[in-house]
Design an enzyme around this catalytic site. Sequence first.
Site, PDB file in Angstrom:
ATOM      1  N   HIS A  71      -7.934  -3.306  -4.702  1.00  0.00           N
ATOM      2  CA  HIS A  71      -7.115  -3.433  -3.486  1.00  0.00           C
ATOM      3  C   HIS A  71      -5.993  -2.403  -3.421  1.00  0.00           C
ATOM      4  O   HIS A  71      -5.317  -2.286  -2.396  1.00  0.00           O
ATOM      5  CB  HIS A  71      -6.576  -4.866  -3.331  1.00  0.00           C
ATOM      6  CG  HIS A  71      -5.438  -5.218  -4.236  1.00  0.00           C
ATOM      7  ND1 HIS A  71      -5.606  -5.868  -5.432  1.00  0.00           N
ATOM      8  CD2 HIS A  71      -4.101  -5.021  -4.108  1.00  0.00           C
ATOM      9  CE1 HIS A  71      -4.433  -6.068  -6.002  1.00  0.00           C
ATOM     10  NE2 HIS A  71      -3.499  -5.555  -5.216  1.00  0.00           N
ATOM     11  N   ASP A 116     -12.088  -7.058  -8.124  1.00  0.00           N
ATOM     12  CA  ASP A 116     -10.860  -6.304  -7.862  1.00  0.00           C
ATOM     13  C   ASP A 116     -10.566  -5.308  -8.984  1.00  0.00           C
ATOM     14  O   ASP A 116      -9.628  -5.483  -9.771  1.00  0.00           O
ATOM     15  CB  ASP A 116      -9.691  -7.282  -7.664  1.00  0.00           C
ATOM     16  CG  ASP A 116      -8.472  -6.618  -7.048  1.00  0.00           C
ATOM     17  OD1 ASP A 116      -8.599  -5.471  -6.557  1.00  0.00           O
ATOM     18  OD2 ASP A 116      -7.398  -7.241  -7.057  1.00  0.00           O
ATOM     19  N   GLN A 205       5.540  -7.997  -7.076  1.00  0.00           N
ATOM     20  CA  GLN A 205       5.238  -6.866  -6.207  1.00  0.00           C
ATOM     21  C   GLN A 205       5.278  -5.556  -6.983  1.00  0.00           C
ATOM     22  O   GLN A 205       6.244  -5.266  -7.658  1.00  0.00           O
ATOM     23  CB  GLN A 205       6.251  -6.745  -5.050  1.00  0.00           C
ATOM     24  CG  GLN A 205       6.247  -7.881  -4.069  1.00  0.00           C
ATOM     25  CD  GLN A 205       7.446  -8.783  -4.238  1.00  0.00           C
ATOM     26  OE1 GLN A 205       8.228  -8.624  -5.159  1.00  0.00           O
ATOM     27  NE2 GLN A 205       7.555  -9.751  -3.358  1.00  0.00           N
ATOM     28  N   GLY A 206       4.223  -4.780  -6.851  1.00  0.00           N
ATOM     29  CA  GLY A 206       4.170  -3.485  -7.499  1.00  0.00           C
ATOM     30  C   GLY A 206       3.498  -3.470  -8.853  1.00  0.00           C
ATOM     31  O   GLY A 206       3.331  -2.413  -9.457  1.00  0.00           O
ATOM     32  N   ASP A 207       3.106  -4.631  -9.369  1.00  0.00           N
ATOM     33  CA  ASP A 207       2.406  -4.689 -10.659  1.00  0.00           C
ATOM     34  C   ASP A 207       0.889  -4.683 -10.500  1.00  0.00           C
ATOM     35  O   ASP A 207       0.159  -4.602 -11.494  1.00  0.00           O
ATOM     36  CB  ASP A 207       2.822  -5.938 -11.439  1.00  0.00           C
ATOM     37  CG  ASP A 207       4.233  -5.831 -11.989  1.00  0.00           C
ATOM     38  OD1 ASP A 207       4.653  -4.715 -12.324  1.00  0.00           O
ATOM     39  OD2 ASP A 207       4.935  -6.858 -12.062  1.00  0.00           O
ATOM     40  N   SER A 208       0.398  -4.806  -9.269  1.00  0.00           N
ATOM     41  CA  SER A 208      -1.051  -4.807  -9.039  1.00  0.00           C
ATOM     42  C   SER A 208      -1.721  -3.640  -9.751  1.00  0.00           C
ATOM     43  O   SER A 208      -1.210  -2.514  -9.748  1.00  0.00           O
ATOM     44  CB  SER A 208      -1.353  -4.684  -7.547  1.00  0.00           C
ATOM     45  OG  SER A 208      -1.374  -5.934  -6.924  1.00  0.00           O
TER      46      SER A 208
END
Length: 261
Positions: A71, A116, A205-208
């Site tokens: 993603h 993913d 947020q931002g660790d994906s």
Amino acid sequence: MRRWRTLLATLAAAATAATMGVLAAPGAAQADANVVGGTRATQGEFPFMVRLSMGCGGALYSPNLVLTAAHCVSGTGTNTSITATLGVVDLNSSSKITRKSNYVYRAPGYNGNGKDWALIRLASPVTGLATLPIASTTAYDSGTFTISGWGAATEGGSQQRYLLKATVPFVSDTTCNSSSMYNGEIIASNEICAGYTAGGVDTCQGDSGGPMFRRDSANAWIQVGIVSWGDGCARPNKPGVYTQVSYFASTIASAAASLGG
């Protein structure tokens, strides 16, 4: 709709902001990931960690390949727009290593529901940094895991300049899919949950795309998960949800070989 733990790079300045550790938080529709409840990692502790300019994390799979989340990328094909930052815990460090991408391979059949994972090929190999092997069996898919990233330290917060780390316990598929947690949303065959019932520690947020990892039988780091999604960050009864790397290990290895990695 899945609550991805990534930041959407909607501004032209996003890549520059990422290196400064000041990316803005996403809108309310994106409840995503930085390490909440973490502590600062030391230089060289996790040499395989990668920061990606679109606001995601990753792990160095081989000298010229980064494993991240599907993603986080737009699709398979030539892509020279991504900058990878490696070799430092401080994104402002003058000793950081940077590489541009030249190709992206997204998981075949990815449609936003499972699968993913993705590989980003770098324009030139990175030498002198350890890579992170992936688990090829389910032997390490339980226990206590380490998470690490430059994502937000609070839900809706800003990106971090310094790499943070934390540990989280495995949560069984049955528990994670219970009505008190995700009520059947977890794809048990290829997703892993990890976190505390009370909350407080999580990716955000931002660790994906970043790795979830642990020690193997030889006391070496091995990757068991990829930061994927979750309901907010570090909320009670809402553990982080990770791509189960072992399920896709052979497919990832084949894709890596086809990319020259």
